[in-house]
Design a protein around this motif. Sequence first.
Motif, short mmCIF file in Angstrom:
data_model
loop_
_atom_site.label_atom_id
_atom_site.label_comp_id
_atom_site.label_asym_id
_atom_site.label_seq_id
_atom_site.Cartn_x
_atom_site.Cartn_y
_atom_site.Cartn_z
N SER A 7 20.24 6.96 -3.98
CA SER A 7 19.76 7.92 -4.97
C SER A 7 20.75 9.06 -5.15
O SER A 7 21.02 9.50 -6.27
CB SER A 7 18.40 8.46 -4.55
OG SER A 7 17.91 9.37 -5.50
N THR A 31 10.85 0.16 -6.70
CA THR A 31 10.25 1.43 -6.32
C THR A 31 9.21 1.30 -5.22
O THR A 31 8.95 2.28 -4.51
CB THR A 31 9.59 2.12 -7.53
OG1 THR A 31 8.61 1.25 -8.09
CG2 THR A 31 10.62 2.49 -8.58
N GLY A 78 12.60 2.51 -2.18
CA GLY A 78 11.98 3.35 -3.19
C GLY A 78 11.41 4.63 -2.60
O GLY A 78 11.42 5.67 -3.25
N HIS A 82 14.28 6.93 -2.21
CA HIS A 82 14.65 7.43 -3.53
C HIS A 82 13.67 8.52 -3.97
O HIS A 82 14.09 9.55 -4.51
CB HIS A 82 14.66 6.26 -4.52
CG HIS A 82 14.81 6.67 -5.94
ND1 HIS A 82 15.94 7.28 -6.43
CD2 HIS A 82 13.98 6.53 -7.00
CE1 HIS A 82 15.80 7.51 -7.73
NE2 HIS A 82 14.61 7.06 -8.09
N LEU A 83 12.39 8.31 -3.73
CA LEU A 83 11.38 9.30 -4.09
C LEU A 83 11.59 10.61 -3.33
O LEU A 83 11.49 11.70 -3.91
CB LEU A 83 9.98 8.76 -3.81
CG LEU A 83 8.80 9.67 -4.12
CD1 LEU A 83 8.71 9.92 -5.62
CD2 LEU A 83 7.52 9.05 -3.61
N LYS A 122 14.69 12.33 -4.82
CA LYS A 122 14.39 12.86 -6.15
C LYS A 122 13.53 14.12 -6.05
O LYS A 122 13.73 15.09 -6.78
CB LYS A 122 13.70 11.78 -6.99
CG LYS A 122 13.62 12.10 -8.46
CD LYS A 122 13.23 10.90 -9.28
CE LYS A 122 11.80 10.52 -9.07
NZ LYS A 122 11.30 9.51 -10.01
N GLY A 123 12.56 14.12 -5.13
CA GLY A 123 11.71 15.29 -4.94
C GLY A 123 12.50 16.49 -4.45
O GLY A 123 12.28 17.62 -4.90
N ALA A 140 6.80 15.45 -3.28
CA ALA A 140 6.93 14.29 -4.16
C ALA A 140 6.24 13.06 -3.58
O ALA A 140 5.69 12.24 -4.32
CB ALA A 140 8.41 13.98 -4.40
N ALA A 141 6.24 12.93 -2.26
CA ALA A 141 5.69 11.73 -1.63
C ALA A 141 4.29 11.93 -1.06
O ALA A 141 3.77 11.04 -0.39
CB ALA A 141 6.63 11.28 -0.52
#
Length: 118
Positions: free
Chosen positions: A43, A60, A65, A68-69, A72-73, A93-94
Amino acid sequence: MNYFWAFVAGGAICVVGQLLLDLTALTPARILTGYVVAGVVLSALGWYAPLAEFAGCGATVPLLGFGHLLAKGVRTALAEEGAIGILTGGLTAAAAGITASLVCGVVCSLVGRSHDQN
């Protein structure tokens, strides 16, 4: 075709994990951790977002995934909140996925019975 590519991408990720289990001395916990870290690294390099766009849930849903989450968060929270976002962004985010997995674990432990390991 979306289902096909999701199946191929998710299957390829699982095949790599199975090969790591069969051909190396890595434990499942180390493979799990490696997958999450690989998702964060991919990511950060900007390579995972195109894969997730192309393969959908095939990319994802697996552990890659999740990494990646988290990345991204953190990136989003860092842009919005500054340095404190490094500490809070990934968990924010998670949070839904972590909560769902914990609730499912508790429900399964209440419904199922443990057996003697010997």
